[in-house]
Design a protein around this motif. Structure first.
Motif, PDB file in Angstrom:
ATOM      1  N   ASP A 149       4.894 -48.761  66.951  1.00 47.90           N
ATOM      2  CA  ASP A 149       4.568 -49.862  67.859  1.00 47.90           C
ATOM      3  C   ASP A 149       5.171 -49.627  69.240  1.00 47.90           C
ATOM      4  O   ASP A 149       4.539 -49.902  70.267  1.00 47.90           O
ATOM      5  CB  ASP A 149       5.070 -51.186  67.284  1.00 47.90           C
ATOM      6  CG  ASP A 149       4.280 -51.629  66.057  1.00 47.90           C
ATOM      7  OD1 ASP A 149       3.164 -51.108  65.845  1.00 47.90           O
ATOM      8  OD2 ASP A 149       4.796 -52.485  65.313  1.00 47.90           O
ATOM      9  N   ALA A 150       6.404 -49.117  69.284  1.00 52.33           N
ATOM     10  CA  ALA A 150       7.033 -48.820  70.572  1.00 52.33           C
ATOM     11  C   ALA A 150       6.272 -47.711  71.288  1.00 52.33           C
ATOM     12  O   ALA A 150       6.070 -47.769  72.508  1.00 52.33           O
ATOM     13  CB  ALA A 150       8.493 -48.427  70.363  1.00 52.33           C
ATOM     14  N   PHE A 151       5.858 -46.707  70.532  1.00 48.19           N
ATOM     15  CA  PHE A 151       5.114 -45.605  71.142  1.00 48.19           C
ATOM     16  C   PHE A 151       3.777 -46.088  71.691  1.00 48.19           C
ATOM     17  O   PHE A 151       3.370 -45.721  72.802  1.00 48.19           O
ATOM     18  CB  PHE A 151       4.891 -44.487  70.128  1.00 48.19           C
ATOM     19  CG  PHE A 151       4.217 -43.287  70.712  1.00 48.19           C
ATOM     20  CD1 PHE A 151       4.921 -42.372  71.467  1.00 48.19           C
ATOM     21  CD2 PHE A 151       2.854 -43.083  70.520  1.00 48.19           C
ATOM     22  CE1 PHE A 151       4.302 -41.261  72.021  1.00 48.19           C
ATOM     23  CE2 PHE A 151       2.217 -41.979  71.063  1.00 48.19           C
ATOM     24  CZ  PHE A 151       2.945 -41.067  71.823  1.00 48.19           C
ATOM     25  N   ALA A 152       3.087 -46.931  70.928  1.00 44.88           N
ATOM     26  CA  ALA A 152       1.807 -47.468  71.388  1.00 44.88           C
ATOM     27  C   ALA A 152       2.005 -48.341  72.625  1.00 44.88           C
ATOM     28  O   ALA A 152       1.183 -48.313  73.553  1.00 44.88           O
ATOM     29  CB  ALA A 152       1.149 -48.268  70.269  1.00 44.88           C
ATOM     30  N   ALA A 153       3.095 -49.100  72.667  1.00 42.23           N
ATOM     31  CA  ALA A 153       3.384 -49.920  73.852  1.00 42.23           C
ATOM     32  C   ALA A 153       3.571 -49.033  75.081  1.00 42.23           C
ATOM     33  O   ALA A 153       3.071 -49.339  76.175  1.00 42.23           O
ATOM     34  CB  ALA A 153       4.627 -50.768  73.604  1.00 42.23           C
ATOM     35  N   PHE A 154       4.290 -47.938  74.916  1.00 44.48           N
ATOM     36  CA  PHE A 154       4.468 -46.984  76.021  1.00 44.48           C
ATOM     37  C   PHE A 154       3.127 -46.419  76.462  1.00 44.48           C
ATOM     38  O   PHE A 154       2.805 -46.393  77.663  1.00 44.48           O
ATOM     39  CB  PHE A 154       5.397 -45.854  75.568  1.00 44.48           C
ATOM     40  CG  PHE A 154       5.454 -44.697  76.531  1.00 44.48           C
ATOM     41  CD1 PHE A 154       6.267 -44.751  77.655  1.00 44.48           C
ATOM     42  CD2 PHE A 154       4.694 -43.556  76.312  1.00 44.48           C
ATOM     43  CE1 PHE A 154       6.309 -43.686  78.548  1.00 44.48           C
ATOM     44  CE2 PHE A 154       4.732 -42.486  77.194  1.00 44.48           C
ATOM     45  CZ  PHE A 154       5.536 -42.553  78.322  1.00 44.48           C
TER      46      PHE A 154
ATOM     47  N   ASP B 120       7.173 -31.761  73.493  1.00 39.53           N
ATOM     48  CA  ASP B 120       7.636 -31.169  72.252  1.00 39.53           C
ATOM     49  C   ASP B 120       7.880 -32.303  71.258  1.00 39.53           C
ATOM     50  O   ASP B 120       7.010 -33.123  71.043  1.00 39.53           O
ATOM     51  CB  ASP B 120       8.911 -30.347  72.498  1.00 39.53           C
ATOM     52  CG  ASP B 120       8.643 -29.118  73.360  1.00 39.53           C
ATOM     53  OD1 ASP B 120       7.473 -28.750  73.512  1.00 39.53           O
ATOM     54  OD2 ASP B 120       9.607 -28.530  73.880  1.00 39.53           O
ATOM     55  N   TRP B 121       9.038 -32.351  70.664  1.00 38.09           N
ATOM     56  CA  TRP B 121       9.292 -33.408  69.690  1.00 38.09           C
ATOM     57  C   TRP B 121       9.479 -34.737  70.404  1.00 38.09           C
ATOM     58  O   TRP B 121      10.014 -34.805  71.509  1.00 38.09           O
ATOM     59  CB  TRP B 121      10.454 -33.067  68.783  1.00 38.09           C
ATOM     60  CG  TRP B 121      11.773 -32.780  69.412  1.00 38.09           C
ATOM     61  CD1 TRP B 121      12.110 -31.749  70.226  1.00 38.09           C
ATOM     62  CD2 TRP B 121      12.963 -33.550  69.248  1.00 38.09           C
ATOM     63  NE1 TRP B 121      13.427 -31.818  70.572  1.00 38.09           N
ATOM     64  CE2 TRP B 121      13.986 -32.905  69.986  1.00 38.09           C
ATOM     65  CE3 TRP B 121      13.277 -34.709  68.533  1.00 38.09           C
ATOM     66  CZ2 TRP B 121      15.289 -33.392  70.043  1.00 38.09           C
ATOM     67  CZ3 TRP B 121      14.576 -35.193  68.583  1.00 38.09           C
ATOM     68  CH2 TRP B 121      15.566 -34.539  69.331  1.00 38.09           C
ATOM     69  N   VAL B 122       9.026 -35.815  69.764  1.00 40.08           N
ATOM     70  CA  VAL B 122       8.961 -37.136  70.391  1.00 40.08           C
ATOM     71  C   VAL B 122       9.673 -38.166  69.507  1.00 40.08           C
ATOM     72  O   VAL B 122       9.428 -38.237  68.306  1.00 40.08           O
ATOM     73  CB  VAL B 122       7.490 -37.570  70.589  1.00 40.08           C
ATOM     74  CG1 VAL B 122       7.427 -38.967  71.195  1.00 40.08           C
ATOM     75  CG2 VAL B 122       6.740 -36.572  71.461  1.00 40.08           C
ATOM     76  N   ARG B 123      10.556 -38.947  70.126  1.00 45.08           N
ATOM     77  CA  ARG B 123      11.193 -40.085  69.461  1.00 45.08           C
ATOM     78  C   ARG B 123      11.174 -41.277  70.412  1.00 45.08           C
ATOM     79  O   ARG B 123      11.095 -41.122  71.636  1.00 45.08           O
ATOM     80  CB  ARG B 123      12.641 -39.764  69.072  1.00 45.08           C
ATOM     81  CG  ARG B 123      12.789 -38.636  68.069  1.00 45.08           C
ATOM     82  CD  ARG B 123      12.216 -38.986  66.701  1.00 45.08           C
ATOM     83  NE  ARG B 123      12.448 -37.908  65.756  1.00 45.08           N
ATOM     84  CZ  ARG B 123      11.630 -36.877  65.578  1.00 45.08           C
ATOM     85  NH1 ARG B 123      10.520 -36.778  66.297  1.00 45.08           N
ATOM     86  NH2 ARG B 123      11.906 -35.956  64.685  1.00 45.08           N
ATOM     87  N   THR B 124      11.273 -42.473  69.850  1.00 45.27           N
ATOM     88  CA  THR B 124      11.320 -43.686  70.671  1.00 45.27           C
ATOM     89  C   THR B 124      12.708 -44.307  70.710  1.00 45.27           C
ATOM     90  O   THR B 124      12.985 -45.151  71.553  1.00 45.27           O
ATOM     91  CB  THR B 124      10.332 -44.742  70.144  1.00 45.27           C
ATOM     92  OG1 THR B 124      10.673 -45.070  68.791  1.00 45.27           O
ATOM     93  CG2 THR B 124       8.894 -44.221  70.201  1.00 45.27           C
TER      94      THR B 124
END
Length: 394
Positions: A131-136, A109-113
Protein backbone atom coordinates in the motif's frame (compact mmCIF):
# COMPACT_ATOMS: atom_id res chain seq x y z
CA UNK A 1 30.53 -23.36 1.88
CA UNK A 2 32.82 -20.38 2.01
CA UNK A 3 31.52 -17.94 4.62
CA UNK A 4 31.64 -14.36 3.37
CA UNK A 5 30.55 -10.87 4.44
CA UNK A 6 29.42 -7.94 2.37
CA UNK A 7 31.59 -4.89 2.90
CA UNK A 8 30.94 -1.55 1.20
CA UNK A 9 34.56 -0.46 1.01
CA UNK A 10 36.65 2.02 3.00
CA UNK A 11 33.62 4.19 3.80
CA UNK A 12 31.69 1.27 5.33
CA UNK A 13 31.21 1.98 9.06
CA UNK A 14 31.88 -1.74 9.66
CA UNK A 15 35.62 -2.20 9.35
CA UNK A 16 37.58 -5.12 7.99
CA UNK A 17 38.80 -5.73 11.54
CA UNK A 18 35.14 -6.12 12.54
CA UNK A 19 34.55 -8.52 9.66
CA UNK A 20 37.51 -10.66 10.73
CA UNK A 21 35.84 -11.18 14.14
CA UNK A 22 32.55 -12.42 12.64
CA UNK A 23 34.11 -15.71 11.57
CA UNK A 24 33.77 -14.91 7.87
CA UNK A 25 36.88 -15.58 5.80
CA UNK A 26 35.83 -13.96 2.55
CA UNK A 27 34.76 -10.44 1.65
CA UNK A 28 32.06 -9.54 -0.87
CA UNK A 29 32.60 -6.03 -2.16
CA UNK A 30 32.90 -3.75 -5.17
CA UNK A 31 34.58 -0.57 -6.32
CA UNK A 32 31.48 1.46 -5.48
CA UNK A 33 33.28 4.71 -6.20
CA UNK A 34 33.78 3.84 -9.90
CA UNK A 35 31.03 5.35 -12.12
CA UNK A 36 28.70 2.94 -13.91
CA UNK A 37 30.24 1.80 -17.16
CA UNK A 38 33.81 2.77 -16.33
CA UNK A 39 36.47 0.06 -16.44
CA UNK A 40 37.76 -1.24 -13.12
CA UNK A 41 41.51 -0.87 -13.44
CA UNK A 42 44.03 -3.45 -12.28
CA UNK A 43 45.56 -0.81 -10.04
CA UNK A 44 42.29 -0.01 -8.25
CA UNK A 45 41.39 -3.69 -7.88
CA UNK A 46 44.84 -4.50 -6.52
CA UNK A 47 44.69 -1.67 -3.99
CA UNK A 48 41.33 -2.89 -2.66
CA UNK A 49 42.41 -6.54 -2.65
CA UNK A 50 45.61 -5.76 -0.75
CA UNK A 51 43.67 -3.84 1.90
CA UNK A 52 41.38 -6.84 2.38
CA UNK A 53 44.28 -9.28 2.54
CA UNK A 54 46.14 -7.08 5.03
CA UNK A 55 43.17 -7.63 7.37
CA UNK A 56 43.59 -11.41 7.07
CA UNK A 57 40.67 -11.88 4.66
CA UNK A 58 40.15 -12.75 1.00
CA UNK A 59 38.26 -10.79 -1.66
CA UNK A 60 36.00 -13.69 -2.55
CA UNK A 61 33.16 -12.20 -4.62
CA UNK A 62 32.49 -8.98 -6.51
CA UNK A 63 29.03 -7.57 -5.80
CA UNK A 64 28.50 -6.00 -8.20
CA UNK A 65 29.84 -4.64 -11.45
CA UNK A 66 26.82 -2.49 -12.39
CA UNK A 67 25.36 -3.14 -15.81
CA UNK A 68 24.78 0.26 -17.42
CA UNK A 69 21.11 1.02 -18.05
CA UNK A 70 21.97 1.83 -21.68
CA UNK A 71 22.66 -1.90 -22.11
CA UNK A 72 19.29 -2.88 -20.66
CA UNK A 73 17.36 -0.57 -22.97
CA UNK A 74 19.84 -0.76 -25.88
CA UNK A 75 20.31 2.98 -26.07
CA UNK A 76 22.53 4.24 -28.92
CA UNK A 77 26.16 3.42 -28.27
CA UNK A 78 25.42 0.78 -25.61
CA UNK A 79 27.99 -1.56 -27.16
CA UNK A 80 30.83 0.36 -25.53
CA UNK A 81 29.50 -0.54 -22.10
CA UNK A 82 29.64 -4.24 -23.00
CA UNK A 83 33.36 -3.99 -23.71
CA UNK A 84 33.97 -1.96 -20.54
CA UNK A 85 32.20 -4.60 -18.46
CA UNK A 86 34.15 -7.39 -20.12
CA UNK A 87 37.44 -5.56 -19.53
CA UNK A 88 36.62 -5.21 -15.84
CA UNK A 89 36.12 -8.98 -15.72
CA UNK A 90 39.52 -9.49 -17.37
CA UNK A 91 41.14 -7.19 -14.83
CA UNK A 92 39.47 -8.91 -11.89
CA UNK A 93 40.65 -12.29 -13.17
CA UNK A 94 44.18 -10.93 -13.48
CA UNK A 95 43.96 -10.08 -9.78
CA UNK A 96 42.73 -13.54 -8.81
CA UNK A 97 39.04 -12.72 -8.25
CA UNK A 98 36.80 -15.28 -9.90
CA UNK A 99 33.13 -14.74 -8.89
CA UNK A 100 31.04 -11.75 -9.99
CA UNK A 101 27.47 -11.09 -8.88
CA UNK A 102 25.38 -8.75 -11.05
CA UNK A 103 21.74 -7.89 -11.61
CA UNK A 104 19.63 -6.86 -14.58
CA UNK A 105 16.89 -4.91 -12.81
CA UNK A 106 16.01 -1.71 -14.71
CA UNK A 107 16.47 1.65 -12.95
CA UNK A 108 15.94 0.43 -9.37
CA UNK A 109 17.73 -2.39 -7.63
CA UNK A 110 16.19 -3.78 -4.46
CA UNK A 111 13.21 -1.81 -3.15
CA UNK A 112 11.83 -1.37 0.38
CA UNK A 113 9.33 1.07 1.87
CA UNK A 114 10.41 0.85 5.53
CA UNK A 115 13.98 0.58 6.84
CA UNK A 116 13.08 0.17 10.52
CA UNK A 117 9.95 -2.00 10.82
CA UNK A 118 9.47 -3.06 14.47
CA UNK A 119 9.35 -6.82 15.04
CA UNK A 120 7.60 -8.45 18.02
CA UNK A 121 10.93 -9.02 19.80
CA UNK A 122 11.96 -5.37 19.44
CA UNK A 123 14.29 -5.90 16.47
CA UNK A 124 14.01 -3.54 13.50
CA UNK A 125 13.67 -5.03 10.01
CA UNK A 126 13.44 -3.97 6.39
CA UNK A 127 9.92 -4.15 4.97
CA UNK A 128 8.08 -3.76 1.69
CA UNK A 129 4.49 -2.53 2.15
CA UNK A 130 2.42 -2.77 -1.01
CA UNK A 131 0.00 0.00 0.00
CA UNK A 132 2.86 2.39 0.79
CA UNK A 133 4.53 1.55 -2.51
CA UNK A 134 1.30 2.11 -4.44
CA UNK A 135 0.82 5.45 -2.64
CA UNK A 136 4.30 6.50 -3.76
CA UNK A 137 3.73 5.35 -7.33
CA UNK A 138 0.24 6.82 -7.78
CA UNK A 139 0.28 10.02 -5.75
CA UNK A 140 3.88 11.08 -5.05
CA UNK A 141 5.78 9.97 -8.13
CA UNK A 142 2.57 10.33 -10.18
CA UNK A 143 3.90 7.94 -12.80
CA UNK A 144 1.96 8.27 -16.08
CA UNK A 145 -0.18 5.19 -16.59
CA UNK A 146 0.30 3.93 -13.04
CA UNK A 147 -3.42 3.72 -12.41
CA UNK A 148 -3.66 0.85 -14.91
CA UNK A 149 -1.44 -1.29 -12.65
CA UNK A 150 -3.77 -1.15 -9.66
CA UNK A 151 -7.35 -2.20 -9.02
CA UNK A 152 -9.84 0.30 -7.66
CA UNK A 153 -9.56 -1.35 -4.24
CA UNK A 154 -5.75 -1.12 -4.30
CA UNK A 155 -5.89 2.53 -5.31
CA UNK A 156 -8.29 3.29 -2.48
CA UNK A 157 -6.07 1.52 0.06
CA UNK A 158 -3.06 3.46 -1.25
CA UNK A 159 -4.96 6.73 -0.89
CA UNK A 160 -5.99 5.90 2.67
CA UNK A 161 -2.40 4.95 3.47
CA UNK A 162 -1.09 8.27 2.20
CA UNK A 163 -3.76 10.17 4.12
CA UNK A 164 -2.64 8.46 7.33
CA UNK A 165 0.99 9.55 6.93
CA UNK A 166 2.57 12.59 8.52
CA UNK A 167 4.73 14.92 6.36
CA UNK A 168 7.97 13.49 7.82
CA UNK A 169 6.73 9.97 7.05
CA UNK A 170 5.99 10.99 3.47
CA UNK A 171 9.45 12.49 3.13
CA UNK A 172 10.99 9.33 4.53
CA UNK A 173 9.05 7.13 2.08
CA UNK A 174 10.20 9.21 -0.88
CA UNK A 175 13.80 9.12 0.32
CA UNK A 176 13.68 5.37 0.89
CA UNK A 177 12.31 4.60 -2.57
CA UNK A 178 14.04 7.22 -4.69
CA UNK A 179 17.31 7.95 -2.91
CA UNK A 180 18.71 4.46 -3.12
CA UNK A 181 19.57 1.65 -0.72
CA UNK A 182 22.93 0.00 0.05
CA UNK A 183 24.45 -1.31 -3.16
CA UNK A 184 22.09 0.67 -5.36
CA UNK A 185 23.65 2.01 -8.51
CA UNK A 186 21.95 5.42 -8.64
CA UNK A 187 20.34 8.05 -6.45
CA UNK A 188 17.24 9.70 -7.93
CA UNK A 189 15.15 12.79 -7.47
CA UNK A 190 11.50 12.31 -8.35
CA UNK A 191 11.93 14.24 -11.61
CA UNK A 192 14.99 12.22 -12.57
CA UNK A 193 13.21 8.98 -11.72
CA UNK A 194 10.25 9.96 -13.93
CA UNK A 195 12.63 10.73 -16.79
CA UNK A 196 14.42 7.41 -16.37
CA UNK A 197 11.14 5.50 -16.37
CA UNK A 198 10.11 7.33 -19.55
CA UNK A 199 13.37 6.19 -21.18
CA UNK A 200 12.19 2.60 -20.59
CA UNK A 201 8.75 3.18 -22.11
CA UNK A 202 9.50 0.96 -25.11
CA UNK A 203 11.23 -1.81 -23.12
CA UNK A 204 8.90 -4.70 -22.41
CA UNK A 205 9.58 -8.16 -21.00
CA UNK A 206 10.70 -9.59 -24.34
CA UNK A 207 13.02 -6.66 -25.07
CA UNK A 208 14.68 -6.87 -21.67
CA UNK A 209 15.19 -10.62 -22.03
CA UNK A 210 16.75 -10.11 -25.43
CA UNK A 211 19.05 -7.44 -24.02
CA UNK A 212 20.13 -9.74 -21.18
CA UNK A 213 21.01 -12.56 -23.57
CA UNK A 214 22.93 -10.15 -25.79
CA UNK A 215 24.83 -8.84 -22.77
CA UNK A 216 25.77 -12.35 -21.67
CA UNK A 217 26.73 -13.46 -25.17
CA UNK A 218 29.22 -10.58 -25.15
CA UNK A 219 30.71 -11.09 -21.68
CA UNK A 220 30.38 -14.80 -20.88
CA UNK A 221 33.06 -15.92 -23.39
CA UNK A 222 35.45 -13.48 -21.73
CA UNK A 223 34.52 -14.76 -18.26
CA UNK A 224 34.90 -18.39 -19.36
CA UNK A 225 38.31 -17.70 -20.88
CA UNK A 226 39.44 -15.98 -17.66
CA UNK A 227 37.99 -18.57 -15.28
CA UNK A 228 35.40 -16.18 -13.82
CA UNK A 229 31.86 -17.25 -12.87
CA UNK A 230 29.00 -14.78 -13.27
CA UNK A 231 25.90 -15.06 -11.06
CA UNK A 232 22.77 -13.04 -11.77
CA UNK A 233 20.87 -11.83 -8.71
CA UNK A 234 17.07 -12.30 -8.81
CA UNK A 235 14.65 -9.39 -8.83
CA UNK A 236 13.81 -7.84 -5.48
CA UNK A 237 10.88 -7.81 -5.07
CA UNK A 238 10.34 -10.56 -7.66
CA UNK A 239 7.70 -8.88 -9.79
CA UNK A 240 7.33 -5.80 -12.03
CA UNK A 241 7.59 -2.43 -10.26
CA UNK A 242 6.85 1.10 -11.51
CA UNK A 243 5.80 -0.32 -14.87
CA UNK A 244 9.25 -1.85 -15.40
CA UNK A 245 9.67 -5.46 -16.49
CA UNK A 246 11.37 -7.90 -14.15
CA UNK A 247 12.70 -11.07 -15.77
CA UNK A 248 14.51 -12.98 -13.02
CA UNK A 249 11.79 -13.67 -10.47
CA UNK A 250 10.75 -17.31 -10.80
CA UNK A 251 12.11 -20.80 -11.36
CA UNK A 252 10.90 -20.52 -14.95
CA UNK A 253 12.92 -17.31 -15.40
CA UNK A 254 16.08 -18.96 -14.08
CA UNK A 255 15.50 -22.04 -16.24
CA UNK A 256 15.01 -19.86 -19.31
CA UNK A 257 18.26 -17.98 -18.77
CA UNK A 258 20.39 -21.03 -18.04
CA UNK A 259 19.04 -22.67 -21.19
CA UNK A 260 19.48 -19.52 -23.30
CA UNK A 261 23.11 -19.08 -22.20
CA UNK A 262 24.25 -22.63 -21.39
CA UNK A 263 27.92 -21.93 -20.65
CA UNK A 264 28.87 -22.88 -17.10
CA UNK A 265 30.42 -19.45 -16.54
CA UNK A 266 26.90 -17.99 -16.62
CA UNK A 267 24.89 -18.89 -13.55
CA UNK A 268 22.94 -17.70 -10.55
CA UNK A 269 23.40 -15.77 -7.37
CA UNK A 270 20.80 -17.76 -5.47
CA UNK A 271 19.10 -15.28 -3.13
CA UNK A 272 16.66 -17.15 -0.91
CA UNK A 273 15.04 -13.92 0.26
CA UNK A 274 14.27 -12.58 -3.20
CA UNK A 275 13.06 -15.86 -4.69
CA UNK A 276 11.35 -16.69 -1.37
CA UNK A 277 8.97 -13.74 -1.52
CA UNK A 278 6.98 -15.69 -4.11
CA UNK A 279 4.96 -18.62 -2.75
CA UNK A 280 5.18 -20.33 -6.16
CA UNK A 281 8.98 -20.66 -5.89
CA UNK A 282 9.98 -23.98 -4.28
CA UNK A 283 13.45 -22.99 -3.12
CA UNK A 284 14.75 -26.44 -2.22
CA UNK A 285 13.63 -27.83 -5.58
CA UNK A 286 15.23 -24.85 -7.31
CA UNK A 287 18.57 -25.44 -5.60
CA UNK A 288 18.42 -29.12 -6.54
CA UNK A 289 17.61 -28.29 -10.18
CA UNK A 290 20.05 -25.43 -10.67
CA UNK A 291 22.81 -26.57 -8.30
CA UNK A 292 25.66 -26.86 -10.84
CA UNK A 293 25.04 -23.29 -11.97
CA UNK A 294 24.76 -21.69 -8.52
CA UNK A 295 27.91 -19.63 -8.17
CA UNK A 296 27.04 -17.64 -5.04
CA UNK A 297 24.34 -17.81 -2.34
CA UNK A 298 22.59 -15.03 -0.40
CA UNK A 299 20.98 -16.72 2.59
CA UNK A 300 18.19 -14.71 4.19
CA UNK A 301 14.51 -15.26 4.91
CA UNK A 302 11.43 -13.18 4.21
CA UNK A 303 7.91 -13.41 5.62
CA UNK A 304 4.98 -12.76 3.30
CA UNK A 305 2.11 -10.68 4.68
CA UNK A 306 -1.56 -10.83 3.70
CA UNK A 307 -1.87 -11.62 0.01
CA UNK A 308 1.91 -11.91 -0.28
CA UNK A 309 2.57 -8.59 -1.99
CA UNK A 310 3.83 -7.11 1.27
CA UNK A 311 6.69 -8.77 3.13
CA UNK A 312 9.40 -8.15 5.69
CA UNK A 313 12.84 -9.53 6.43
CA UNK A 314 12.45 -12.38 8.91
CA UNK A 315 15.12 -13.91 11.15
CA UNK A 316 17.46 -16.06 9.06
CA UNK A 317 15.99 -19.37 10.29
CA UNK A 318 12.38 -18.17 10.35
CA UNK A 319 10.05 -16.77 7.72
CA UNK A 320 8.81 -18.54 4.61
CA UNK A 321 12.19 -19.97 3.58
CA UNK A 322 13.03 -23.59 4.39
CA UNK A 323 16.59 -22.60 5.24
CA UNK A 324 17.56 -26.01 6.56
CA UNK A 325 16.37 -27.64 3.33
CA UNK A 326 18.19 -25.05 1.21
CA UNK A 327 21.45 -25.50 3.10
CA UNK A 328 21.17 -29.29 2.86
CA UNK A 329 20.69 -29.06 -0.91
CA UNK A 330 23.68 -26.70 -1.20
CA UNK A 331 25.77 -29.01 1.00
CA UNK A 332 24.98 -31.95 -1.28
CA UNK A 333 26.09 -29.90 -4.28
CA UNK A 334 29.22 -28.84 -2.42
CA UNK A 335 30.08 -32.50 -1.83
CA UNK A 336 29.42 -33.36 -5.46
CA UNK A 337 31.80 -30.61 -6.53
CA UNK A 338 34.44 -31.78 -4.10
CA UNK A 339 34.35 -35.21 -5.71
CA UNK A 340 34.76 -33.73 -9.19
CA UNK A 341 37.15 -30.86 -8.62
CA UNK A 342 34.36 -28.28 -8.78
CA UNK A 343 34.35 -24.68 -7.61
CA UNK A 344 33.52 -23.49 -4.10
CA UNK A 345 30.13 -22.01 -3.18
CA UNK A 346 30.54 -18.67 -1.37
CA UNK A 347 27.60 -17.72 0.81
CA UNK A 348 26.81 -14.71 2.93
CA UNK A 349 24.13 -13.75 5.45
CA UNK A 350 21.98 -10.93 4.16
CA UNK A 351 19.75 -8.14 5.46
CA UNK A 352 20.20 -8.64 9.18
CA UNK A 353 17.88 -7.08 11.73
CA UNK A 354 18.93 -4.00 13.67
CA UNK A 355 19.46 -5.28 17.21
CA UNK A 356 20.41 -4.15 20.70
CA UNK A 357 22.64 -1.07 21.06
CA UNK A 358 22.96 -0.71 17.31
CA UNK A 359 19.41 0.64 17.23
CA UNK A 360 20.75 3.91 18.60
CA UNK A 361 24.06 3.80 16.77
CA UNK A 362 24.70 6.20 13.90
CA UNK A 363 27.21 3.70 12.55
CA UNK A 364 24.62 0.93 12.21
CA UNK A 365 21.89 3.20 10.87
CA UNK A 366 24.16 4.41 8.09
CA UNK A 367 23.78 1.15 6.13
CA UNK A 368 20.18 -0.13 6.44
CA UNK A 369 19.94 -3.91 6.39
CA UNK A 370 23.66 -4.32 6.91
CA UNK A 371 24.10 -4.04 10.68
CA UNK A 372 26.99 -5.82 12.33
CA UNK A 373 25.13 -7.61 15.12
CA UNK A 374 22.13 -8.68 13.01
CA UNK A 375 24.27 -10.24 10.30
CA UNK A 376 26.63 -11.75 12.87
CA UNK A 377 23.63 -13.49 14.45
CA UNK A 378 22.49 -14.67 11.01
CA UNK A 379 25.93 -15.96 10.05
CA UNK A 380 26.22 -17.88 13.33
CA UNK A 381 22.82 -19.50 12.78
CA UNK A 382 23.59 -20.42 9.19
CA UNK A 383 26.99 -21.87 10.09
CA UNK A 384 25.37 -23.97 12.80
CA UNK A 385 22.80 -25.38 10.39
CA UNK A 386 25.51 -26.11 7.84
CA UNK A 387 27.64 -27.94 10.41
CA UNK A 388 24.65 -30.05 11.53
CA UNK A 389 23.69 -30.84 7.94
CA UNK A 390 27.19 -32.05 7.06
CA UNK A 391 27.27 -34.22 10.16
CA UNK A 392 23.90 -35.72 9.23
CA UNK A 393 25.11 -36.40 5.69
CA UNK A 394 28.07 -38.29 7.19
Amino acid sequence: MEHTWRWFGPKDPITLADVRQTGATGVVTALHEVPNGAVWTVEAITERREAIEAAGLTWSVVESIPVHDDVKRRAPGYERWLESWAQSVRNLAACGIDVVCYNFMPVLDWVRTDLAYPMPDGALALRFDQDAFAAFDLFLLQRPGAEADYTAAETERAHRHLESMTPPEVDRLVATLAAGLPGSEEVWTLDALRAELEAYAAVDDAALRSALVEFLEAVVPVAAECGVRLGIHPDDPPRPVLGLPRIMSTAADARWLLDAVPQEASGLTFCTGSFGVRADNDLVAMVEEFAPRIHFAHLRSTRREGDGRSFHEAPHLDGDVDMVGVIEALAREERRRADHGGARIPMRPDHGHLLLAEQTSERAAAVPGYSLVGRLKGLAELRGVERAVHRQLG
